[in-house]
Design an enzyme around this catalytic site. Sequence first.
Site, mmCIF file in Angstrom:
data_model
loop_
_atom_site.group_PDB
_atom_site.id
_atom_site.type_symbol
_atom_site.label_atom_id
_atom_site.label_comp_id
_atom_site.label_asym_id
_atom_site.label_seq_id
_atom_site.Cartn_x
_atom_site.Cartn_y
_atom_site.Cartn_z
ATOM 1 N N TYR A 82 0.850 -1.201 0.000
ATOM 2 C CA TYR A 82 0.000 0.000 0.000
ATOM 3 C C TYR A 82 0.872 1.233 0.000
ATOM 4 O O TYR A 82 1.779 1.345 0.813
ATOM 5 C CB TYR A 82 -0.928 0.021 1.233
ATOM 6 C CG TYR A 82 -2.361 -0.140 0.809
ATOM 7 C CD1 TYR A 82 -2.998 0.898 0.109
ATOM 8 C CD2 TYR A 82 -3.070 -1.293 1.053
ATOM 9 C CE1 TYR A 82 -4.299 0.759 -0.325
ATOM 10 C CE2 TYR A 82 -4.374 -1.440 0.615
ATOM 11 C CZ TYR A 82 -4.979 -0.405 -0.068
ATOM 12 O OH TYR A 82 -6.260 -0.545 -0.516
ATOM 13 N N ARG A 136 -1.727 -2.792 -18.138
ATOM 14 C CA ARG A 136 -2.995 -2.068 -18.198
ATOM 15 C C ARG A 136 -2.949 -0.949 -17.169
ATOM 16 O O ARG A 136 -2.985 -1.193 -15.964
ATOM 17 C CB ARG A 136 -4.171 -2.984 -17.889
ATOM 18 C CG ARG A 136 -4.232 -4.231 -18.730
ATOM 19 C CD ARG A 136 -5.601 -4.858 -18.686
ATOM 20 N NE ARG A 136 -6.489 -4.147 -19.571
ATOM 21 C CZ ARG A 136 -6.596 -4.380 -20.875
ATOM 22 N NH1 ARG A 136 -5.862 -5.315 -21.437
ATOM 23 N NH2 ARG A 136 -7.423 -3.685 -21.615
#
Length: 447
Positions: free
Chosen positions: A53, A233
């Site tokens: 994170y 992507r």
Amino acid sequence: MALEEIKEFDSELHDAMKQELSRQRKSIELIPSENFASARVLAASGSVLTNKYSEGYPGKRYYGGNEFIDKVERLAIERAKALFGVPHANVQPYSGSPANFAIYFSICNPGDTIMGQNLTDGGHLTHGWKTSMSGQIFKSVPYHVTQAGYIDIEEARSLAEANRPRLIWIGASAYPRALPFKEFSEIADSVGAYLVADISHIAGLVVAGMHESPAKYVHIIMTTTQKTMRGPRGAIIMATKKGLEKDPELADKIDKTVFPGMQGGPHDHTTAAMAIAFKEAMSQEFKDYAKQMLLNSKALAEAMKKRGFKLVTDGTDNHMVLVDLTNYGKGFGVFAQDALDSIGITVNKNTIPKDPSSPFYPSGIRMGTPAVTTRGMKEAQMSEIAELISMCISEVKDSKLPENKDERQEYLKSFKKSLEENKALENLREKVMALCERFPLYPGLEY
Ligand SMILES: *Cc1c(COP(=O)(O)O)cnc(C)c1O
């Protein structure tokens, strides 16, 4: 490693992944938004960076343990800036569509007027189409292409003067010609609008110098990284020098909108894969790739024309060819896509300018050369492919979309059945496989 573990743990899923790899290997991929990322890009995408994170930006994170992620993100940012020649890049958007929304909310308020190329004229959903939130949150004034298929610059100019938009998009998903950045910058400047270039499709050509760069004409550039850029992507939003002159806080506004405005933690594994794709895009090899992609596209266009196909704008300046199939009947794109699919050539049905049918049953197909060029195919193979396409379409040329909408599903079902029973198509399928075998994809990769 990994795939073996999936195999043991979840054979159902493993089967599907294995089949997908095989489909990619055994078919000719002509969808112009698709490509084959390098094994390096795939390795970074599937790495332990997925575990972290790192809300915030390098040096300013909300979580500890980000010293190495900071390195990764800085590499991606610096490479993006160098590649596109811009002073600011945000590499965190999850994909092109959320990136475009981040751009809206950086410079517009709900209800503002925006202008983009109409969806059925080749534009993208997120540029104000009615079924996208972009067409619902903002007042969308679409511009169009002319009968000949070129962006109607005069119409865009008068629409801008009459509607005074806050933001104008230049960039498309189904447009085979060079984008008129300079003309649009004059229009945007004359009405005080922000001009945003969405170069998702052509970014690989831009960085290789095969399409003019928008950097000096527009305020913001957005691109996805999975299309001609051949990366993971994802997407990047860049502020240009011109953009920072118009609004010195633009870079800051973009960053704040992406996080915390619209997103949470960035996809660090994707950021790493982007950094790799950008490094690849700086190489001579990539320049050669982009050049060949363009040569292939022009060769494919010529080979299709030679076989009697009508092309939108009669040719191409980029990686894409739009085939107008109206002479086969309204909505024929549907039959062409299914028939080609049945022999292992993947294209997508697409509307053509002033399409007499609808986006769901359009009258054209869109093809492109990014993926086949990555496989190593050249002009000679583009002729072979055009010949296969031509033979395939002539097998189904008598199919006609029923006028009555209720009969369409039934008709298409029996059409698909007829494809399975067609011996000539089976023969073409074998030819496609033979062509694919000559250009191995991910050699050595085993699922
Ligand atoms: C592909 C594309 C997008 C959207 O990208 P996603 O990653 O599919 O969300 C946006 N704009 C244009 C012009 C595109 O071609």
